[in-house]
Design an enzyme around this catalytic site. Structure first.
Site, mmCIF file in Angstrom:
data_model
loop_
_atom_site.group_PDB
_atom_site.id
_atom_site.type_symbol
_atom_site.label_atom_id
_atom_site.label_comp_id
_atom_site.label_asym_id
_atom_site.label_seq_id
_atom_site.Cartn_x
_atom_site.Cartn_y
_atom_site.Cartn_z
ATOM 1 N N LYS A 79 6.715 -85.476 -67.193
ATOM 2 C CA LYS A 79 7.571 -85.483 -66.101
ATOM 3 C C LYS A 79 6.478 -84.931 -65.030
ATOM 4 O O LYS A 79 5.835 -84.043 -65.176
ATOM 5 C CB LYS A 79 8.751 -84.398 -66.115
ATOM 6 C CG LYS A 79 9.853 -84.812 -64.918
ATOM 7 C CD LYS A 79 10.989 -83.772 -65.017
ATOM 8 C CE LYS A 79 11.935 -84.142 -63.966
ATOM 9 N NZ LYS A 79 13.213 -83.327 -63.901
ATOM 10 N N SER A 154 17.596 -86.062 -63.332
ATOM 11 C CA SER A 154 16.493 -86.397 -62.572
ATOM 12 C C SER A 154 15.223 -86.844 -63.582
ATOM 13 O O SER A 154 14.377 -87.597 -63.102
ATOM 14 C CB SER A 154 15.995 -85.208 -61.828
ATOM 15 O OG SER A 154 15.505 -84.047 -62.436
ATOM 16 N N SER A 178 19.119 -82.402 -66.207
ATOM 17 C CA SER A 178 18.286 -83.528 -65.957
ATOM 18 C C SER A 178 17.535 -84.083 -67.238
ATOM 19 O O SER A 178 16.892 -84.951 -67.208
ATOM 20 C CB SER A 178 17.324 -83.153 -64.906
ATOM 21 O OG SER A 178 17.760 -83.224 -63.690
HETATM 22 N N1 GLN Z 1 21.849 -83.797 -61.378
HETATM 23 C C1 GLN Z 1 21.832 -82.440 -60.893
HETATM 24 C C2 GLN Z 1 21.072 -82.062 -59.501
HETATM 25 O O1 GLN Z 1 20.912 -82.878 -58.872
HETATM 26 C C3 GLN Z 1 20.528 -81.662 -61.990
HETATM 27 C C4 GLN Z 1 19.332 -81.785 -61.736
HETATM 28 C C5 GLN Z 1 18.446 -81.198 -62.758
HETATM 29 O O2 GLN Z 1 18.878 -80.869 -63.737
HETATM 30 N N2 GLN Z 1 17.099 -80.869 -62.215
HETATM 31 O O3 GLN Z 1 20.809 -80.859 -59.311
#
Ligand code: GLN
Length: 486
Positions: A79, A154, A178
Site C-alpha cells: 500500500k 482505503s 481499510s
Molecule cells: N473507511 C474508514 C475511514 O474512512 C476506515 C479507513 C481506514 O481503515 N483507514 O476512516
C-alpha cells in the site's frame, strides 16, 4: 494454470523445489499486470525493474545454496502509505506526489529480509481516509469482479491487485476497516492484526492509536505466511509488543469442533442487505455442520461505534497531518511570499476534500469548549466498547459478523455523500476501537456475482484462532484463490 493464478503457498513450494525461478514468476505476474492494469488501476507505481532485480538476487541466493525463508521470491504489492526506501510513496495524495522516502518502514525491511519481491505501490484513498478508493488523488481503482464497481477502501488497490492476479499477496493498513472491507468487496482474505502486533514504523500515520498494517491473500494459508513475516515487536514503534505465539502458518489447524462462535444480533439487523445477511448466516450453518457451537450474543454498544470512531480518528488525523506544511517535503504552493499563506495554500491545494473535512472535524472535537463534550466522551465510550468485547469473549471464542452492509457498489454511487460513506464502516470500526484482530474472507456471491465477505473477530492476540476458523470454512466452502475473470 499460469503462475499468476497460484497462491503464495503453492509458489513457495515451486520456488523451493526449483521448478520455477523467481525471475520467471516475476515476469509472469508483471505480464498479467500489463494485460489488466489499464482496467483495474490498482497501482500508483509498478516497480517492474526493481522487482526483476530483486527476483534475480533471490535466484542467485538459491543457486548458491543459501537457506531461504518460505516467501523468498514471491511477489508482493505494498500500500502506498508504507514507506519504501527509494520508491515513490504518495499516500495517493497530491501532498506527497514527489515523496521518495529515504528509509524503509519496518515491514518493508522485513519483506526485503524475507526475499519478497515488491511489484509496486498500491492505490488507496488519500491518507487512508475513505471506503471506496475514490478519494485517491491519482485515479480511482476498479473492482476486478465488476469494473464499474468500487474495490472498497482505503486499501482498495492492495485488495484489487490480489483479486486480479497482479500480485499473489499484498500489504494494506486498517484504521477502521481499510483491510477488511476491500477484502470483502474483492473476494480475497484480509487480516487486521491485534493493535501492536505489527510495527507501524514507516506507516504514514492517519490515527496512530487505531492504525495497523496487515496482509491480503487469496487463501487463509497465504495470509498466515505473510503475517509470519510482518508480526513482531520493534524498537522503532513503542506501541508494538511481542505476540504470544510462534509461526501462525505452522499452527494452522482447521478443526473447529466445539469452537464457540458468537453471532452478535446487532450486526444482523436493519441496514444490512438481505444478501449479505443470508451469506454470513449460511457460513454460520457451515460452522455448525463442522461441529462448532454457534449462538447469538449481544454487543449493544456497536450503535455508538461510528461516532466514536469518527471523533477519535479525525482528532488524531488533525494532529498527525499537521506535519504536511509545504516546507519540509512534498507539495509546496508556488509564488507565495508570506509563511502563513504558504502553509494555508500548500495545505488547501495539496489535500483533497475528504482529508480537509477530517482535519476540520478533528480540530473541532479537540478545541477548547468541545473537547470534553466530544473527544473525552468518545475516549470514555471506547473503554466501554473494549469492556463489552471482553465480556463477549468470556462466552465465545470468536465472533462472526458481516463486513459491510452491502457488497461493492458502483463507482460514484456514494462519493457525494460523506455520511452515507461513513455509515458503510459500521461493522468494522469497533474492532479498531477495541484493538482486536479480525479476519475477512469470501463466503459467497450476490446476484450480480459480486463477492460477499464475512468477518471473524477474535480476542487480543487471537490471530491463530481466526486463521484456523477461517481455514475450516475455506476448506468446507471451497471459496479459495478466487481470481477475477478479466
Ligand atoms: N473507511 C474508514 C475511514 O474512512 C476506515 C479507513 C481506514 O481503515 N483507514 O476512516
Amino acid at each position: 494454470m499460469e503462475l499468476y493464478q497460484k497462491t503464495a503457498g503453492e509458489l513457495s513450494a515451486l520456488l523451493a523445489s526449483k521448478e520455477i525461478s523467481a525471475v520467471e514468476l516475476a515476469q509472469d505476474v508483471l505480464a498479467r499486470t500489463d494485460a489488466v492494469e489499464a482496467r483495474v488501476q490498482g497501482y500508483v507505481t509498478v516497480t517492474k525493474d526493481a522487482a526483476l532485480a530483486q527476483a534475480k538476487a533471490v535466484d542467485n541466493q538459491r543457486a548458491a545454496g543459501e537457506p531461504l525463508p518460505p516467501l523468498a521470491g514471491v511477489p508482493v504489492a505494498v500500500k502506498d502509505n508504507i514507506c519504501t526506501k527509494g520508491i515513490l510513496t504518495t499516500c495517493a495524495s497530491k501532498m506527497l506526489y514527489n515523496f521518495v522516502p529515504p528509509y524503509n518502514a519496518t515491514v518493508a525491511d522485513k519483506l526485503a529480509a524475507n526475499g519478497l519481491v515488491i511489484t509496486g505501490k498500491a492505490n488507496m484513498d488519500e491518507f487512508a481516509m475513505g471506503s471506496s478508493c475514490e478519494n485517491s488523488a491519482m485515479h480511482p481503482t476498479h473492482n476486478p469482479h465488476g469494473l464499474d464497481h468500487v474495490p472498497g477502501g482505503s486499501s482498495g488497490g492492495s485488495a484489487a491487485v490480489v483479486a486480479a492476479g497482479e500480485a499473489p499477496i499484498s500489504l494494506g493498513s486498517d484504521t477502521g476497516g481499510s483491510i477488511r472491507q476491500p477484502a470483502s468487496f474483492c473476494g480475497v482474505v484480509g487480516l487486521k492484526p491485534t493493535y501492536g502486533a505489527v510495527s507501524r514504523f514507516g506507516l504514514v500515520a492517519f490515527a496512530s492509536s487505531l492504525d495497523q498494517i496487515g496482509p491480503f491473500g487469496r487463501s487463509v494459508e497465504d495470509v498466515a505466511l505473510l503475517s509470519d513475516v510482518i508480526i513482531g515487536q520493534d524498537k522503532m514503534d513503542s506501541t508494538s509488543c511481542a505476540a504470544p505465539f510462534g509461526s501462525l502458518h505452522a499452527g494452522l489447524n482447521p478443526d473447529v469442533k466445539g469452537l464457540k462462535i458468537g453471532l452478535p444480533k446487532e450486526y444482523f439487523g436493519a441496514g444490512i442487505s438481505e444478501e449479505v445477511r443470508a451469506g454470513v448466516l449460511a457460513a454460520a450453518e457451515t460452522y455448525r455442520a463442522l461441529g462448532a457451537e454457534v449462538f447469538e450474543i449481544s454487543l449493544p454498544l456497536v450503535e455508538y461505534a461510528l461516532p466514536i470512531y469518527y471523533i477519535l480518528s479525525s482528532a488524531e488525523a488533525s494532529s498527525n497531518l499537521a506535519r504536511f506544511d509545504g516546507v519540509k517535503y512534498g507539495f509546496r504552493a508556488q509564488g507565495i511570499e508570506d509563511i502563513t499563506e504558504l502553509y494555508v495554500q500548500s495545505r488547501s491545494q495539496g489535500f483533497g476534500s475528504e482529508v480537509q473535512r477530517r482535519i476540520m472535524l478533528g480540530t473541532y472535537v479537540l478545541s477548547s469548549g468541545y473537547y470534553d463534550a466530544y473527544y473525552k466522551k468518545a475516549r470514555a465510550a471506547q473503554r466501554r466498547i473494549k469492556a463489552e468485547f471482553n465480556g463477549a469473549f468470556q462466552k465465545c471464542d470468536v465472533i462472526l459478523t458481516p463486513v459491510a452492509p452491502t457488497t461493492a457498489y458502483k463507482i460514484g454511487e456514494k462519493s457525494t455523500d460523506p455520511l452515507e460513506m461513513y455509515a458503510g464502516d459500521v461493522c468494522t470500526v469497533s474492532v479498531n476501537i477495541a484493538g482486536l484482530p479480525a479476519m475477512v474472507q469470501p463466503c459467497g456471491f450476490d446476484a450480480h456475482k459480486m463477492p460477499i465477505g464475512m468477518q471473524l473477530i477474535g480476542p487480543r492476540f487471537g490471530e491463530q484462532r481466526l486463521l484456523n476458523a477461517g481455514l475450516a470454512f475455506e476448506q468446507a466452502s471451497g471459496l479459495k484463490n478466487i481470481i477475477a475473470a478479466l
